[in-house]
Write a protein that holds these residues in place. Structure first.
Motif, PDB file in Angstrom:
ATOM      1  N   GLN A  10       0.833  -1.199   0.000  1.00 26.42           N
ATOM      2  CA  GLN A  10       0.000   0.000   0.000  1.00 26.42           C
ATOM      3  C   GLN A  10       0.877   1.262   0.000  1.00 26.42           C
ATOM      4  O   GLN A  10       0.616   2.209  -0.738  1.00 26.42           O
ATOM      5  CB  GLN A  10      -0.916   0.000   1.230  1.00 26.42           C
ATOM      6  N   ALA A  11       1.925   1.235   0.821  1.00 28.22           N
ATOM      7  CA  ALA A  11       2.817   2.391   0.885  1.00 28.22           C
ATOM      8  C   ALA A  11       3.503   2.602  -0.468  1.00 28.22           C
ATOM      9  O   ALA A  11       3.732   3.738  -0.884  1.00 28.22           O
ATOM     10  CB  ALA A  11       3.860   2.185   1.987  1.00 28.22           C
ATOM     11  N   TYR A  12       3.777   1.503  -1.162  1.00 23.07           N
ATOM     12  CA  TYR A  12       4.369   1.609  -2.500  1.00 23.07           C
ATOM     13  C   TYR A  12       3.398   2.317  -3.448  1.00 23.07           C
ATOM     14  O   TYR A  12       3.758   3.259  -4.144  1.00 23.07           O
ATOM     15  CB  TYR A  12       4.711   0.215  -3.030  1.00 23.07           C
ATOM     16  N   VAL A  13       2.145   1.862  -3.448  1.00 23.96           N
ATOM     17  CA  VAL A  13       1.134   2.451  -4.340  1.00 23.96           C
ATOM     18  C   VAL A  13       0.949   3.945  -4.029  1.00 23.96           C
ATOM     19  O   VAL A  13       0.760   4.759  -4.928  1.00 23.96           O
ATOM     20  CB  VAL A  13      -0.201   1.691  -4.198  1.00 23.96           C
ATOM     21  N   ASP A  14       1.012   4.294  -2.738  1.00 20.56           N
ATOM     22  CA  ASP A  14       0.757   5.676  -2.344  1.00 20.56           C
ATOM     23  C   ASP A  14       2.013   6.551  -2.364  1.00 20.56           C
ATOM     24  O   ASP A  14       1.976   7.697  -1.911  1.00 20.56           O
ATOM     25  CB  ASP A  14       0.135   5.694  -0.935  1.00 20.56           C
ATOM     26  N   GLY A  15       3.118   5.987  -2.888  1.00 14.99           N
ATOM     27  CA  GLY A  15       4.321   6.809  -3.026  1.00 14.99           C
ATOM     28  C   GLY A  15       4.972   7.159  -1.703  1.00 14.99           C
ATOM     29  O   GLY A  15       5.568   8.228  -1.567  1.00 14.99           O
ATOM     30  N   GLU A  16       4.839   6.270  -0.713  1.00  8.96           N
ATOM     31  CA  GLU A  16       5.366   6.581   0.619  1.00  8.96           C
ATOM     32  C   GLU A  16       6.718   5.921   0.901  1.00  8.96           C
ATOM     33  O   GLU A  16       7.272   6.087   1.981  1.00  8.96           O
ATOM     34  CB  GLU A  16       4.359   6.114   1.685  1.00  8.96           C
ATOM     35  N   LEU A  17       7.231   5.149  -0.048  1.00  5.00           N
ATOM     36  CA  LEU A  17       8.478   4.408   0.211  1.00  5.00           C
ATOM     37  C   LEU A  17       9.693   5.194  -0.273  1.00  5.00           C
ATOM     38  O   LEU A  17       9.608   5.971  -1.230  1.00  5.00           O
ATOM     39  CB  LEU A  17       8.437   3.052  -0.509  1.00  5.00           C
ATOM     40  N   ASP A  18      10.824   4.955   0.381  1.00  8.24           N
ATOM     41  CA  ASP A  18      12.053   5.556  -0.123  1.00  8.24           C
ATOM     42  C   ASP A  18      12.560   4.716  -1.312  1.00  8.24           C
ATOM     43  O   ASP A  18      12.000   3.656  -1.631  1.00  8.24           O
ATOM     44  CB  ASP A  18      13.111   5.668   0.988  1.00  8.24           C
ATOM     45  N   ALA A  19      13.610   5.197  -1.943  1.00  8.31           N
ATOM     46  CA  ALA A  19      14.053   4.586  -3.204  1.00  8.31           C
ATOM     47  C   ALA A  19      14.436   3.120  -3.026  1.00  8.31           C
ATOM     48  O   ALA A  19      14.110   2.271  -3.862  1.00  8.31           O
ATOM     49  CB  ALA A  19      15.228   5.381  -3.768  1.00  8.31           C
ATOM     50  N   ALA A  20      15.107   2.811  -1.925  1.00  8.98           N
ATOM     51  CA  ALA A  20      15.573   1.433  -1.720  1.00  8.98           C
ATOM     52  C   ALA A  20      14.382   0.482  -1.559  1.00  8.98           C
ATOM     53  O   ALA A  20      14.329  -0.584  -2.188  1.00  8.98           O
ATOM     54  CB  ALA A  20      16.475   1.375  -0.476  1.00  8.98           C
ATOM     55  N   ALA A  21      13.408   0.893  -0.743  1.00 11.82           N
ATOM     56  CA  ALA A  21      12.237   0.038  -0.519  1.00 11.82           C
ATOM     57  C   ALA A  21      11.420  -0.090  -1.799  1.00 11.82           C
ATOM     58  O   ALA A  21      10.870  -1.157  -2.099  1.00 11.82           O
ATOM     59  CB  ALA A  21      11.384   0.630   0.605  1.00 11.82           C
ATOM     60  N   ARG A  22      11.372   0.998  -2.557  1.00 14.22           N
ATOM     61  CA  ARG A  22      10.636   0.972  -3.816  1.00 14.22           C
ATOM     62  C   ARG A  22      11.266  -0.046  -4.779  1.00 14.22           C
ATOM     63  O   ARG A  22      10.574  -0.845  -5.413  1.00 14.22           O
ATOM     64  CB  ARG A  22      10.656   2.365  -4.431  1.00 14.22           C
ATOM     65  N   ALA A  34       0.596 -12.158  -8.988  1.00 15.85           N
ATOM     66  CA  ALA A  34      -0.507 -11.849  -8.069  1.00 15.85           C
ATOM     67  C   ALA A  34      -0.258 -10.519  -7.372  1.00 15.85           C
ATOM     68  O   ALA A  34      -1.172  -9.693  -7.212  1.00 15.85           O
ATOM     69  CB  ALA A  34      -0.650 -12.972  -7.039  1.00 15.85           C
ATOM     70  N   LEU A  35       0.986 -10.302  -6.990  1.00 20.71           N
ATOM     71  CA  LEU A  35       1.363  -9.041  -6.344  1.00 20.71           C
ATOM     72  C   LEU A  35       1.154  -7.877  -7.316  1.00 20.71           C
ATOM     73  O   LEU A  35       0.587  -6.834  -6.949  1.00 20.71           O
ATOM     74  CB  LEU A  35       2.836  -9.130  -5.916  1.00 20.71           C
ATOM     75  N   ALA A  36       1.598  -8.096  -8.545  1.00 20.86           N
ATOM     76  CA  ALA A  36       1.469  -7.032  -9.548  1.00 20.86           C
ATOM     77  C   ALA A  36       0.005  -6.707  -9.807  1.00 20.86           C
ATOM     78  O   ALA A  36      -0.366  -5.544 -10.004  1.00 20.86           O
ATOM     79  CB  ALA A  36       2.160  -7.453 -10.849  1.00 20.86           C
ATOM     80  N   ARG A  37      -0.829  -7.729  -9.769  1.00 22.67           N
ATOM     81  CA  ARG A  37      -2.255  -7.508 -10.000  1.00 22.67           C
ATOM     82  C   ARG A  37      -2.858  -6.666  -8.879  1.00 22.67           C
ATOM     83  O   ARG A  37      -3.688  -5.784  -9.124  1.00 22.67           O
ATOM     84  CB  ARG A  37      -2.964  -8.867 -10.097  1.00 22.67           C
ATOM     85  N   ARG A  38      -2.428  -6.920  -7.657  1.00 28.06           N
ATOM     86  CA  ARG A  38      -2.957  -6.135  -6.531  1.00 28.06           C
ATOM     87  C   ARG A  38      -2.532  -4.672  -6.637  1.00 28.06           C
ATOM     88  O   ARG A  38      -3.296  -3.770  -6.288  1.00 28.06           O
ATOM     89  CB  ARG A  38      -2.499  -6.743  -5.214  1.00 28.06           C
ATOM     90  N   VAL A  39      -1.333  -4.457  -7.129  1.00 34.83           N
ATOM     91  CA  VAL A  39      -0.901  -3.064  -7.324  1.00 34.83           C
ATOM     92  C   VAL A  39      -1.758  -2.400  -8.388  1.00 34.83           C
ATOM     93  O   VAL A  39      -2.198  -1.258  -8.227  1.00 34.83           O
ATOM     94  CB  VAL A  39       0.598  -3.014  -7.710  1.00 34.83           C
ATOM     95  N   ARG A  40      -2.035  -3.138  -9.474  1.00 36.31           N
ATOM     96  CA  ARG A  40      -2.876  -2.552 -10.532  1.00 36.31           C
ATOM     97  C   ARG A  40      -4.279  -2.230 -10.007  1.00 36.31           C
ATOM     98  O   ARG A  40      -4.853  -1.207 -10.335  1.00 36.31           O
ATOM     99  CB  ARG A  40      -2.973  -3.521 -11.722  1.00 36.31           C
ATOM    100  N   GLN A  41      -4.819  -3.123  -9.188  1.00 40.26           N
ATOM    101  CA  GLN A  41      -6.155  -2.876  -8.629  1.00 40.26           C
ATOM    102  C   GLN A  41      -6.170  -1.633  -7.738  1.00 40.26           C
ATOM    103  O   GLN A  41      -7.084  -0.806  -7.815  1.00 40.26           O
ATOM    104  CB  GLN A  41      -6.615  -4.095  -7.813  1.00 40.26           C
ATOM    105  N   ALA A  42      -5.130  -1.536  -6.903  1.00 38.94           N
ATOM    106  CA  ALA A  42      -5.077  -0.378  -6.007  1.00 38.94           C
ATOM    107  C   ALA A  42      -4.938   0.911  -6.820  1.00 38.94           C
ATOM    108  O   ALA A  42      -5.543   1.940  -6.499  1.00 38.94           O
ATOM    109  CB  ALA A  42      -3.912  -0.514  -5.028  1.00 38.94           C
ATOM    110  N   ARG A  43      -4.144   0.856  -7.900  1.00 34.37           N
ATOM    111  CA  ARG A  43      -3.976   2.048  -8.734  1.00 34.37           C
ATOM    112  C   ARG A  43      -5.263   2.377  -9.476  1.00 34.37           C
ATOM    113  O   ARG A  43      -5.604   3.548  -9.661  1.00 34.37           O
ATOM    114  CB  ARG A  43      -2.845   1.825  -9.735  1.00 34.37           C
ATOM    115  N   ALA A  44      -5.979   1.325  -9.901  1.00 32.47           N
ATOM    116  CA  ALA A  44      -7.242   1.556 -10.609  1.00 32.47           C
ATOM    117  C   ALA A  44      -8.249   2.228  -9.676  1.00 32.47           C
ATOM    118  O   ALA A  44      -9.005   3.117 -10.080  1.00 32.47           O
ATOM    119  CB  ALA A  44      -7.803   0.235 -11.140  1.00 32.47           C
ATOM    120  N   LEU A  45      -8.252   1.826  -8.409  1.00 29.65           N
ATOM    121  CA  LEU A  45      -9.158   2.449  -7.454  1.00 29.65           C
ATOM    122  C   LEU A  45      -8.806   3.925  -7.272  1.00 29.65           C
ATOM    123  O   LEU A  45      -9.690   4.794  -7.249  1.00 29.65           O
ATOM    124  CB  LEU A  45      -9.083   1.724  -6.106  1.00 29.65           C
ATOM    125  N   GLY A  46      -7.498   4.198  -7.162  1.00 22.46           N
ATOM    126  CA  GLY A  46      -7.073   5.599  -7.045  1.00 22.46           C
ATOM    127  C   GLY A  46      -7.530   6.415  -8.238  1.00 22.46           C
ATOM    128  O   GLY A  46      -8.013   7.547  -8.085  1.00 22.46           O
TER     129      GLY A  46
END
Lengths: 247, 163
Positions: A10-22, A34-46
């Motif tokens: 979630q922090a990744y999707v919301d741009g809250e991570l530093d460069a290393a964590a990203r 599956a992970l990538a799909r969840r990121v796409r879903q979260a971005r689609a909701l945004g």
């Protein structure tokens, strides 16, 4: 490597991570559909949320809201505001809870209400920008170019007096001669000629003559008096101000 | 410049974003603009409390959030949206389809508990950081992220957002 948990994702999707964590998340995304799909879903909701609410930014601001932010309008008393409930706010009219130090302010508010009607009439001399009325069309051009010392009886806009306001900006009074006839005060800002006061013009009266401003509605006169720091410009100062781009 | 003038000028610039936040919180346009009106009046009345080194938007958003909470309390019930059925009657050209989607989003948002709705409005609609939202709501950052995660799950379940 630590697994990517929900909080990290979630922090990744919301741009809250530093460069290393990203970078660590992105490496995991490349491996895990599956992970990538969840990121796409979260971005689609945004994106859905932004699609739903960002258009509000482009909507014209209702006059009853922008009227509250006009200079020279006294704030409501805090007691009235603090006890005021949203549901009791009356729509489609200017709120009554003004402090009224004098008749001039009352006239100013009345003129503002009338002015709002004129703005809605919309014949191209006013445009709203972030909820603030600015001069447009022939009014904007006249404020930029016309000099009171060179009056043109045929021009659609007559300039009254020009002066430097107490906040450092140059202000000019004007009368729009084309129907519906309006008078007001324009003050130069970086975004153009803001119109703190605008209302129906009144015919000149025989009584109190006051330089070029005679015939201005009392509310415009009050707005001038409230801002005037030194003297109004003479012909030479007016010309110099125009040459300097009214800054 | 008086602080009231600085606040008033800042509010003019902030007005479009304040209306967007209010729409996300209150749902209906008319309710949202009533909320904005109360926020503007409160902000002007309290302008002496604002310090120029504090971000005006966060200060005003906090006033908005509190005014919205006051209103919810006063009504004693969650607000209900109307009009989706009206929207369904209209011809579904491109703009109407978009309008219907907007109503679906607003409806899904209105079903969230206020704690979750305000986090979605501040972070996902207004783009505040977790830290900023936590400070504004006066809760720990972990509370913001857990509310946001639950709100996301509920919204995705309701809207069926697929990718």
């Amino acid at each position: 490597m630590n697994p990517i948990d929900d909080d990290i994702l979630q922090a990744y999707v919301d741009g809250e991570l530093d460069a290393a964590a990203r970078a660590r998340v992105e490496a995991a995304l490349a491996q895990d559909d599956a992970l990538a799909r969840r990121v796409r879903q979260a971005r689609a909701l945004g994106a859905q949320l932004r699609d739903a609410f960002d258009p509000v930014l482009e909507e014209p601001v209702p006059a009853r809201l922008s009227a509250l932010l006009q200079p020279g309008v006294a704030p409501a008393t805090s007691r009235a505001v603090e006890s005021g409930r949203v549901a009791r706010v009356a729509r489609h009219r200017t709120p009554r809870r003004w402090l009224m130090p004098g008749a001039a302010l009352a006239a100013s508010v009345a003129l503002l209400a009338a002015g709002l009607w004129w703005w809605n009439a919309g014949d191209g001399v006013v445009r709203m920008r972030n909820g603030v009325p600015y001069a447009a069309g022939v009014l904007d051009r006249a404020l930029d170019r016309a000099l009171a010392s060179e009056p043109d009886a045929q021009a659609p806009v007559a300039i009254g007096l020009s002066f430097r306001a107490d906040d450092g900006h140059i202000c000019r009074t004007f009368t729009v001669r084309t129907p519906p006839e309006r008078a007001g005060l324009a003050c130069r800002s970086t975004a153009g000629w803001a119109l703190p006061v605008l209302g129906p013009a009144v015919p000149p009266e025989g009584g109190e003559l006051r330089q070029a401003a005679s015939g201005l509605p009392p509310a415009v006169q009050a707005a001038v008096d409230a801002r005037l720091r030194g003297d109004v410009f003479d012909a030479e100062q007016e010309r110099a101000a125009r040459a300097a781009g009214w800054h | 410049m008086h602080s009231s003038d600085a606040v008033r000028e800042g509010l003019i610039a902030l007005l479009p974003r304040l209306r967007r936040l209010a729409r996300a919180l209150a749902g209906q346009a008319a309710d949202a603009d009533d909320l904005v009106q109360v926020v503007l009046e409160r902000a002007l009345a309290r302008s002496a409390q604002w310090r120029p080194d504090a971000a005006l938007d966060k200060w005003v958003f906090a006033i908005a959030r509190n005014a919205w909470r006051d209103e919810l309390r006063a009504r004693g019930r969650a607000q209900h949206l109307f009009a989706p059925e009206e929207a369904g009657d209209t011809v579904a050209d491109g703009s109407e389809t978009r309008h219907v989607r907007q109503l679906e989003v607003a409806e899904a948002l209105a079903m969230l508990p206020p704690d979750h709705r305000e986090v979605v409005a501040l972070v996902l609609v207004e783009g505040l950081s977790y830290d900023e939202a936590a400070a504004l709501l006066d809760v720990p950052v972990g509370t913001v992220t857990s509310r946001l995660a639950r709100a996301r799950a509920a919204l995705q379940a309701h809207l069926g957002s697929d990718a």
